[in-house]
Design an enzyme around this catalytic site. Sequence first.
Site, mmCIF file in Angstrom:
data_model
loop_
_atom_site.group_PDB
_atom_site.id
_atom_site.type_symbol
_atom_site.label_atom_id
_atom_site.label_comp_id
_atom_site.label_asym_id
_atom_site.label_seq_id
_atom_site.Cartn_x
_atom_site.Cartn_y
_atom_site.Cartn_z
ATOM 1 N N TYR A 96 -1.692 -0.268 10.375
ATOM 2 C CA TYR A 96 -1.994 -0.646 8.997
ATOM 3 C C TYR A 96 -0.759 -0.479 8.121
ATOM 4 O O TYR A 96 -0.397 -1.385 7.353
ATOM 5 C CB TYR A 96 -3.135 0.207 8.445
ATOM 6 C CG TYR A 96 -3.410 -0.054 6.980
ATOM 7 C CD1 TYR A 96 -3.986 -1.251 6.567
ATOM 8 C CD2 TYR A 96 -3.083 0.886 6.012
ATOM 9 C CE1 TYR A 96 -4.226 -1.511 5.226
ATOM 10 C CE2 TYR A 96 -3.318 0.640 4.665
ATOM 11 C CZ TYR A 96 -3.890 -0.557 4.277
ATOM 12 O OH TYR A 96 -4.114 -0.803 2.949
ATOM 13 N N SER A 117 0.841 -1.189 0.000
ATOM 14 C CA SER A 117 0.000 0.000 0.000
ATOM 15 C C SER A 117 0.875 1.237 0.000
ATOM 16 O O SER A 117 2.037 1.207 0.436
ATOM 17 C CB SER A 117 -0.891 -0.003 1.247
ATOM 18 O OG SER A 117 -1.459 1.269 1.493
#
Length: 303
Positions: free
Chosen positions: A175, A150
């Site tokens: 995350y 990501s």
Amino acid sequence: MENFSLESISSQKGKVAIVTGANNGIGFETALALAKKKATVILACRSLAKAQKAMSEILPKVPDADLEILLVDLMSLESVRAFAKEFSKKYDRLDFLIANAGIMMPPFQITKDGFESQFGVNFLAHFVLVKRLFPILKTTLGSRVVMLSSLAHKNAKIDFTNLNAEKNYSTWKVYGQSKLACLIFAYELQRRIEDNGLKLKSLAAHPGFSSTNLGHLLPSVGAKLFAPFASFIGQDAKAGALPILQAALDPSANGGEYFGPSGFKEIKGLPKVVSSSSRSHDLLVASKLWTAAEEMTHEKFEI
């Protein structure tokens, strides 16, 4: 490397792909594209109902699609091991392992094995899945593992003192750490593949900013208000799947490469090879992370 085009990719008939989280978003679009290329696609999902819905949406578009549902709950390593065992009984080859499934910024929760959920699902469960399926991967000529990272990895670091949010829980930091871990693992796996003279490839990809992320990033009211502008800021799931598909299918892709959108800040655009943070290339961190994953999962992963 020329611009990637799915249309230029030849038939993948006879090849077998696993896509985790294939029931929606980028995972669904990845599975759909692979089905269109005639690959046998395993929809690796937690929910049977959602997997069946995804299958029912693929079949009208690809009537001769070769699809199978195999359930796996990435919140449980027991489920991951059972999935790998079931797949290995049914198939003697695995050409594409697409580690797509993940969770993004949930309230603090732990997996069935006691891991913080984002690190546990996004990284550790896929670490075990790759390890358990590696015997088939390394005997399948030209096989590829594609880990999903990501944009969030760029400001992240691996905090070995807080892998399970033992000290504190920041949804965004955790995350980012999980997605950095996926990228580091992809690079380290490729290094170990090369060190052992194997021919398979480990790659990574990220989808940029996809409008499918809105539900995770914003409260429900905010997401509804922001949705009309999503297409201007990011891209839809079909476009977001292209970097993953290039990593899996492009004949000119090399092991250890990382794919993402080519537009401004890699938010959207046609896929290409992109760079990653200096932390993602730290060899000492990579070795330490591999060892930590082995110890946490009780899975010795020897290439």
